[in-house]
Design an enzyme around this catalytic site. Structure first.
Site, mmCIF file in Angstrom:
data_model
loop_
_atom_site.group_PDB
_atom_site.id
_atom_site.type_symbol
_atom_site.label_atom_id
_atom_site.label_comp_id
_atom_site.label_asym_id
_atom_site.label_seq_id
_atom_site.Cartn_x
_atom_site.Cartn_y
_atom_site.Cartn_z
ATOM 1 N N LYS A 107 0.828 -1.214 0.000
ATOM 2 C CA LYS A 107 0.000 0.000 0.000
ATOM 3 C C LYS A 107 0.867 1.271 0.000
ATOM 4 C CE LYS A 107 -2.543 0.710 3.711
ATOM 5 N NZ LYS A 107 -2.313 1.991 4.376
ATOM 6 N N ARG A 167 12.789 -11.196 13.274
ATOM 7 C CA ARG A 167 12.079 -10.277 14.177
ATOM 8 C C ARG A 167 10.712 -10.852 14.509
ATOM 9 N NH1 ARG A 167 11.520 -4.720 11.398
ATOM 10 N NH2 ARG A 167 9.573 -5.232 12.393
ATOM 11 N N ARG A 190 -1.774 -10.661 12.507
ATOM 12 C CA ARG A 190 -1.971 -9.287 12.048
ATOM 13 C C ARG A 190 -2.956 -9.241 10.877
ATOM 14 N NH1 ARG A 190 3.583 -7.667 11.836
ATOM 15 N NH2 ARG A 190 3.650 -7.892 9.588
#
Ligand code: AMP
Length: 223
Positions: free
Chosen positions: A18, A159, A170
């Site tokens: 995006k 990470r 998410r």
């Protein structure tokens, strides 16, 4: 037929590109980028009352209350009266879309539809050298020695944000939250979906579509 003004929203799951597509839109079309995340970060930086209030939510990984973000965005939109804009990161909830609908007309919503498996595959291949922040990708930018930083030979870590489980969660949250927003705009016949795996695949379609709505800043041909 070109519109004099184009008031658009861009939506897409985290990792859908995006940011890349928004940057390209702003470069090629006379539209002002308005990102709710940027507005909030600037308020926090300036330690405004709104910024301080928002910080407690953002630090905990929560959305800020609808009323707070709505006030900030409506102030920004007032400044953009008479200009074309691209809203990014807002609305995130159904009440936000309903409130925006009463506040300002929206001409169209660009939705980036990137398959979740693709986003997950792309993110989970990322490995980081924590001390330097150097990022590798097992497929697109592999280290010379698997699992080791090129410059120091130190081990690479994944990470927390890049772990498959975290990415999945998410994306699930995003879907749960934004489905009603997408439905809202679908019902208002404003939703335009762009499906693809990569930004370079999606971008020509977005460019082509937007070119039918608003005059590009300069003519660009995409094959
Ligand atoms: P972003 O840069 O879009 O990821 O935004 C950073 C953070 O700001 C988000 O994680 C939210 O806490 C908050 N935020 C941004 N936009 C909104 C919104 N439309 N509604 C509520 N919270 C938002």
């Amino acid at each position: 037929m070109h519109m004099k003004l184009l008031r658009a929203i861009i939506m897409g799951p985290p990792g859908s590109g995006k940011g890349t597509i928004s940057t390209r839109i702003i470069k090629d079309f006379p539209m002002k980028h308005l990102s709710s995340g940027d507005v909030l970060r600037s308020q926090m930086l300036n330690k405004t009352p709104a910024g301080l209030a928002a910080k407690t939510y953002i630090d905990q990984g929560h959305l800020v209350p609808d009323k707070l973000i709505l006030t900030l965005i409506s102030n920004q939109l007032k400044k953009l009266k008479g200009k074309s804009w691209l809203l990014d990161g807002f609305p995130r909830t159904l009440p936000q879309s309903e409130a925006l609908y009463k506040l300002e007309p929206v001409d169209l919503v660009v939705n980036l539809n990137v398959p979740f498996e693709i986003i997950i595959d792309r993110i989970k291949g990322r490995w980081t050298h924590a001390p330097s922040g150097r990022i590798y990708h097992t497929e697109f930018n592999p280290p010379k020695v698997p699992g080791k930083d090129d410059a120091t030979g130190e081990p690479l870590i994944q990470r927390e944000d890049d772990k498959e489980e975290t990415v999945c969660k998410r994306l699930e949250n995003y879907q749960k939250m934004t489905q009603p927003v997408l439905n809202f705009y679908r019902e208002h016949h404003l939703l335009e979906e762009f499906t693809g795996k990569y930004s370079n695949e999606i971008w020509p379609k977005v460019h082509q579509f937007l070119s039918t709505k608003i005059e590009p800043l300069q003519y660009t041909e995409y094959s």
